[in-house]
Design a protein around this motif. Structure first.
Motif, short mmCIF file in Angstrom:
data_model
loop_
_atom_site.label_atom_id
_atom_site.label_comp_id
_atom_site.label_asym_id
_atom_site.label_seq_id
_atom_site.Cartn_x
_atom_site.Cartn_y
_atom_site.Cartn_z
N ALA A 232 0.85 -1.19 0.00
CA ALA A 232 0.00 0.00 0.00
C ALA A 232 0.88 1.23 0.00
N MET A 233 0.27 2.41 -0.22
CA MET A 233 1.00 3.66 -0.13
C MET A 233 1.23 4.00 1.34
N LEU A 234 2.49 4.08 1.72
CA LEU A 234 2.85 4.41 3.09
C LEU A 234 3.15 5.89 3.24
N HIS A 235 2.88 6.42 4.42
CA HIS A 235 3.41 7.72 4.79
C HIS A 235 4.92 7.66 4.84
N GLY A 236 5.44 6.57 5.43
CA GLY A 236 6.87 6.30 5.43
C GLY A 236 7.63 6.86 6.62
N ASP A 237 7.01 7.75 7.40
CA ASP A 237 7.68 8.34 8.56
C ASP A 237 6.63 8.76 9.57
#
Length: 426
Positions: A232-237
């Motif tokens: 999925a699309m992550l915020h990442g932080d």
């Protein structure tokens, strides 16, 4: 070597007023003449310039990427393209979650610059938790943010062509992913020049982590999932430093690390930061037991985050379920629906296991790696800080190596209490 692009220049308070004055929407939001605007550079993060601009009618926040890591300097180049991925992620998050993200007023690809809503009287959540402020809406808000951004960008909701298009769109954010791959999954477990920790108190822990074969295998499994699982699309932080809020309003900011990856990484980041704050409270209370009530609020909210997220994610899957994974045509009859529900529950159990592991990795890097949390860093007494950090490290190691010990979020919360109670020195 530092690389820029034609037309790019880092902004300053002196240059920014003229630039913003040429953007009609922004100039109208601020009001008055550019010469009368108050502009301050307030960036305290690791990577970027951040300006607060106020005029007679209102204010805006301006974020500009630098061509290097601000925390380290020009010896660590970083591409300006990260602003492109941040803008793309913010736009998608706004579409899916509405006012859980700041509104974007203007984006300049050449300057790698985003003009967005000024969030006032919001503060960075990490600072509020250090001060012992309770946020009664946070669990509801962050669980909604995670459920909607993760579900609707996954194969559970998307057709295969749309999912592959998203993977392609974010595939170029390799430099930011590389930071994660090194600083979270590799450097704390080896001798690395940028590593730091509370020394000499935690010297033995740092050495032990570098020699721990079980731990290095476990973190490498997590790294493999980070590298290969485009779920999925992550915020990442997604930590408490990337959230601005009041007790009544929550906004998620700074998704420049966005990419298509494993869902448990985002969920784990939130869980990790709550655990780190839980352990840090012993360093912030003025007398023993002074933060007992707040500690319990932290763990209660941690549990709510996962319980609410799981319920919302499952509700979206049951109600939408139009993606190419688990085709509806295969589960039309009563038996099929029953088997599909069993699989949904098993999916969430696997996601929880991933979350526990990723949370452990995030906790470790904040103590033995480069970029630390102010939850712990602001504890001035190094012995007290080291004790808080040792407790977090001991729990995080077991979470990573023995994730089966944490079958539920309640078990994780109780393990945090037990670790704090039983570990009395570093």
């Amino acid at each position: 070597m530092i690389e820029t692009r034609e037309g790019y220049a880092p902004q300053s308070p002196a240059t920014l007023a003229a630039y913003l004055g040429g953007i009609p929407r922004v100039a109208a939001l601020l009001g008055g003449a550019p010469s009368g605007w108050n502009i301050a550079e307030v960036g305290d993060g690791n990577l970027n310039l951040v300006f607060i601009v106020k005029g007679p009618a209102g204010g805006v926040a301006v974020k500009q990427a630098l061509p290097y890591v601000r925390l380290v300097g020009e010896s660590w180049p970083l591409p300006l393209s990260r602003a492109h991925y941040e803008h793309m992620a913010l736009s998608e998050q706004a579409r899916l979650t509405g006012r859980l993200t700041p509104e974007i007023y203007h984006y300049d690809e050449t300057l790698a610059l985003i003009v967005m809503e000024l969030l006032e009287p919001h503060i960075i959540m990490r600072r509020g938790m250090i001060a012992g402020i309770e946020y009664p809406k946070f669990a509801e808000d962050i669980s909604t943010f995670m459920a909607r951004t993760l579900y609707f960008t996954s194969d559970l909701a998307l057709t295969a062509d749309k999912k592959k298009a998203m993977i392609a769109a974010f595939a170029g954010n390799t430099a930011l992913c590389k930071i994660t791959e090194d600083l979270i999954f590799t450097d704390p477990y080896r001798v690395a020049p940028l590593n730091r920790w509370t020394s000499p108190q935690l010297d033995a822990y740092a050495a032990e982590w570098r020699d721990d074969g079980d731990l290095k295998v476990a973190v490498s499994r997590l790294k493999l999932k980070f590298l290969s699982s485009a779920e999925a699309m992550l915020h990442g932080d997604l930590h408490t430093g990337s959230i601005m809020l009041t007790p009544a309003d929550t906004r998620v900011i700074d998704p420049e690390f966005a990419f298509m990856g494993p869902m448990g990484f985002d969920a784990g980041a939130v869980i990790a930061n709550f655990l780190l704050n839980y352990f840090s409270q012993d360093g912030h209370e003025k007398e023993p037991g002074g933060r007992d009530g707040y500690r319990e609020w932290v763990l209660a909210t941690l549990q709510q985050i996962w319980v609410f997220f799981r319920a919302k994610f499952l509700a979206l899957w049951r109600g939408d379920g139009m993606g190419d994974a688990y085709p509806a045509a295969l589960f039309e009859d009563a038996e099929g629906q029953s088997r599909l529900e069993q699989e949904r529950q098993a999916y969430m159990d696997r996601l929880w296991t991933d979350t526990v592991g990723f949370a452990a990795a995030k906790m470790t890097r904040r103590i033995l790696g480069l970029a630390h949390n102010i939850d712990l860093e602001w504890i001035e007494d190094k012995d007290r800080r080291a004790l808080c950090e040792a407790r977090a490290l001991i729990l995080s190691r077991d979470m990573m190596v023995n994730p089966g010990n944490y079958a539920s979020v309640e078990a994780l919360a109780e393990a945090a209490r037990r670790t704090r109670r039983n570990v009395l020195n570093y």
